[in-house]
Design an enzyme around this catalytic site. Structure first.
Site, short mmCIF file in Angstrom:
data_model
loop_
_atom_site.label_atom_id
_atom_site.label_comp_id
_atom_site.label_asym_id
_atom_site.label_seq_id
_atom_site.Cartn_x
_atom_site.Cartn_y
_atom_site.Cartn_z
N HIS A 72 32.98 71.64 41.64
CA HIS A 72 32.67 70.36 40.98
C HIS A 72 33.45 70.25 39.67
CE1 HIS A 72 29.87 67.09 39.51
NE2 HIS A 72 30.34 67.57 38.35
N GLU A 73 33.33 71.27 38.82
CA GLU A 73 33.95 71.20 37.51
C GLU A 73 35.47 71.16 37.59
OE1 GLU A 73 32.17 70.34 35.27
OE2 GLU A 73 30.23 70.91 36.06
N HIS A 94 36.96 67.88 38.42
CA HIS A 94 37.14 66.96 37.30
C HIS A 94 38.56 67.06 36.76
CE1 HIS A 94 33.30 65.07 36.65
NE2 HIS A 94 32.64 66.21 36.58
N GLU A 132 32.15 61.32 38.63
CA GLU A 132 31.15 62.35 38.97
C GLU A 132 31.05 62.53 40.49
OE1 GLU A 132 28.76 64.61 37.71
OE2 GLU A 132 30.25 64.52 36.12
N HIS A 151 25.85 60.55 36.00
CA HIS A 151 25.40 61.53 37.00
C HIS A 151 24.51 60.87 38.05
CE1 HIS A 151 26.43 63.96 33.43
NE2 HIS A 151 26.94 64.75 34.34
#
Length: 757
Positions: free
Chosen positions: A368-369, A372, A392, A456
């Site tokens: 996920h991170e 980004h 997100e 989010h």
């Protein structure tokens, strides 16, 4: 999770992204009882049901090939700007270039105006042969009246610090001095100061609050938080292979197979890199939190798995596609319940959770991170409003995709986010893709209020869309996890398989989305991607439209002929008409035939669907447009067409800046009686700040009817039809449109106006 930047002399735009803010993590009422994955169950997602076109596949460029494309695009940037009709003060700066197997190139540009960065001015030029198309973050002309600010830099900095205090940022301080920019992501481009305030969010996550202040009026324009919240044995990954480097007699957690990715132990620190993980026997961790190497194993494996996913599936060479390794830091801070990616350090950072006993080092958190970072390097979706929700969602989407690609026995792939880290202490995930509202806060469907929701949770409709596109609606079990995904319209959605859904989203993100893309724009981008990969109106293309309709974004595409609705028309006797209707068929290769019943006298329909001509008489009637394809499929739409006596003035009248009112006269003769109680006044004024303007209709007897009184905010121009009760006025006589600019700086002119009395 979060975003930060520190540079000594020159700031660059950065991204540090977190899975969610701790407040969001802890405040949401997550439901208990998440379904557990059963390793003995179905071992994979639904399979792809269509094969993508080979020509749309991304070319795996070598470093030298990519560099050559970048050099070529940079050398030709001036010519490209001229070809696109950009102004003499605008320049294009090449950000990235991608190439498809069929030779199509996609060049992503940032923009400057008079040497100033244009935020929200990014665009992508798609070139195949001699044909060029565009994807743009703004359709507005990038132009400001002056590049000399009226508000001092220090004033903008003070207001940014006040904004940070209002956002409850701890230890706020300016990261350098504010920089002068052109802000093009709003209704109209304005000269602005961009100030960045660094500090700490309430959960200890680094903060980088960008505050945009109008450099002319001093008004707050926009603000957003740019720190976004997101053999060894690991706690979550289990026993996995690690690529390490032997230095002397000591092994280092440095990955030679992935450009030398390094993994560090911060030892509860919050700055620097900490200590590089080393070991004497190349056997790392024991699967428990008590061994500090365990987190290092999960972290290193997460980085490797994410790198491998993007390389294996899309041919991407690292986060930025430039072959450069990021690095990872474990054991950040004390009791830090978060993780974040930062562009400024090009690194991934993980906290140990409550009591330093519940680390956020699972594979989906890592993916996920770091995703980004991929978004930042491509579309760079602004982390606010609907684009922030899409940002997100993109990280959630690829977190699931990386899980399925890695296919670990110890972390069975699923469509949930953060199900292993148990931040809430009750065994529930952070988010559910099949029905996002199960987390107690996320939205299942789009609504007009979505842009005001925390990013989010506004990610929910896009997550839901992706799950529906991959797996389809209704009840099913994947890898032992039960899902039951609803649809907004109650209609079923067919899944196209995870692999194809990934391809569609990745191509949309990297090829067509820009910094300002909203949900409607994401629908357009994914349909374009599906058309590239599988063909327009293919089953996959139709499934993309159906999945968006299922989350209340746009409509489904019916099989056979589709005719776009036509708005009710109002025309004037003797005025030329040109109305292009729109229809298409999903039957491949079929031709279309157009028919129209009830057209006003003087109008005709061409074989391409163009209605044109000059109406010869007044009246109102219903028009029915019918389109039939060569297979016999047919569809119709009906609308009302009114032909009236419309009077217009096309003489240009300049409007002085902050000056006296000007008038445009229009004289009517040969009519009896009074005007209608629903007299229509169409006004087209070209002006760079409509909020400066008052616009009035003045009747033949001098009665004034107010049409516009400095409303419309900072938007450009007036292009609007007003309705007034002018029944006390005789039709015959001279009518006047009176316009006054009541504030300084912006100028314009009356282009035309029409009166239907």
């Amino acid at each position: 999770m979060t975003r930060s930047s520190r540079t000594a002399h020159r700031r660059r735009r950065t991204a540090a992204l977190a899975l969610t803010t701790a407040g969001a993590l802890l405040a949401a009422g997550f439901q208990a009882g998440a379904a557990a994955a059963d390793p003995a169950g179905d071992r994979g997602p639904s399979k792809a049901v269509a094969k993508p076109r080979a020509g749309a596949a991304p070319v795996k460029l070598s470093a030298a090939q990519r560099a050559a494309l970048l050099r070529s695009a940079t050398a030709g940037a001036g010519g490209t700007a001229e070809a696109l009709g950009l102004g003499p003060k605008e320049k294009l700066l090449v950000k990235d270039v991608a190439k498809d197997a069929d030779g199509t190139t996609h060049t992503r540009y940032e923009r400057t105006y008079a040497g100033l960065p244009v935020l929200g001015g990014d665009l992508v030029v798609h070139t195949k042969g001699g044909r060029t198309t565009l994807s743009k973050a703004t359709e507005a002309t990038v132009k400001v009246t002056s590049t000399t600010p009226k508000i001092a830099s220090a004033t903008a900095g003070s207001r940014a610090l006040a904004a940070a205090e209002g956002a409850e940022s701890a230890k706020p301080g300016l990261d350098g001095t504010p920089r002068l920019v052109v802000w093009a992501a709003g209704e109209k481009p304005v000269l602005a100061w961009e100030a960045v305030v660094e500090g700490l969010q309430h959960d200890g996550t680094p903060s980088e609050l960008h505050v945009i202040t109008d450099a002319t009026s001093g008004k707050a324009v926009f603000q957003y938080e740019d720190v976004r919240t997101g053999t060894g044995t690991g706690q979550f990954s289990g026993t996995v292979p690690l690529d390490t480097t032997l230095s002397g007699s000591t092994y280092q957690l440095v990955d030679p197979a992935r450009a030398g990715h390094r993994t560090y132990d911060l030892k509860q620190g919050t700055s620097g890199t900490g200590t590089l993980y080393t070991d004497d026997n190349d056997v790392w961790g024991n699967g428990t939190q008590s061994d500090r190497q365990t987190a290092g194993v999960d972290v290193a494996f997460g980085a490797a798995a994410t790198w491998d996913y993007y390389k294996d599936v899309f041919g991407r060479n690292g986060i930025r596609n430039d072959g450069v390794a990021a690095y990872s830091r474990a054991h950040y801070g004390n009791n830090y319940v978060n993780a974040f990616w930062s562009d400024s350090c090009f690194c991934m950072t993980y906290g140990d959770g409550a009591g330093n006993a519940n680390p956020l080092t699972s594979l989906d958190v890592a993916a996920h991170e770091m995703s980004h970072g991929v978004t930042s390097a491509t579309a760079n979706l602004t982390y606010s409003g609907e684009s922030g929700g899409l940002n997100e969602a993109t990280s959630d989407i690829f977190a699931a995709a990386v899980e399925f690609h890695a296919d670990l026995e110890s972390d069975v792939p699923d469509y949930m986010v953060g199900e292993r880290i148990d931040i809430n202490g009750d065994g529930t995930p952070l988010r559910y893709m099949d029905k996002p509202s199960r987390d107690g806060a996320s939205r299942d469907y789009w609504s007009s209020s979505l842009g005001s929701v925390d990013v989010h949770y506004s990610s929910g409709p896009a997550n839901h869309f992706f799950y529906l596109l991959a797996e389809g609606s209704g009840a099913k079990t994947v890898n032992g996890v039960a899902y039951d995904s609803p649809t907004h319209d109650g209609e079923a959605v067919p899944g196209i398989g995870l692999e194809n859904a990934e391809r569609v989203w990745y191509r949309a993100l990297t090829t067509y989305m820009t910094s300002t893309t909203n949900y409607a724009g994401a629908r357009t981008a994914t349909l374009r991607a599906a058309a590239d990969l599988f063909g327009t109106y293919s089953e996959t293309y139709l499934a993309v439209a159906a999945a968006w309709a299922a989350v209340d974004v746009g409509d489904r595409i019916a099989l056979g002929v589709n005719v776009a609705p036509v708005a009710d028309q109002v025309s004037g006797v003797g005025q030329e008409v040109s109305l292009q209707t729109d229809a298409y068929t999903t039957n491949a290769g079929a031709s279309l035939t157009y028919e129209a019943a009830g057209l006003p006298a003087g109008l005709a329909l061409s074989d391409t669907g163009l209605i044109s001509g000059v109406p010869t008489g007044t009246g109102t009637g219903e028009v029915t447009l019918t389109v039939t394809d060569s297979t016999g499929a047919t569809s119709s739409t009906s609308f009302t067409w009114t032909v009236s006596l419309i009077y217009d003035s096309t003489a240009r009248v300049d409007i002085p800046d902050a000056g006296a009112a000007v008038e445009s006269p229009l004289t009517i003769g040969g009519r009896t009686g009074n005007a209608s109680a629903a007299t229509k006044v169409y006004v087209k004024i070209v002006h760079t700040y409509r909020g400066d303007l008052t616009v009035d209709l003045v009747g033949p007897d001098g009665t004034v009817y107010s049409l516009l009184n400095r409303s419309g905010g900072t938007a450009d121009n007036v292009d609007q039809t007003f309705t007034v009760d002018a029944s006390a006025q005789p039709v015959d006589g001279t009518w006047r449109l009176r316009v006054q600019d009541r504030a300084a700086i912006d100028t314009g002119y009356i282009e035309r106006w029409e009166l239907t009395p």
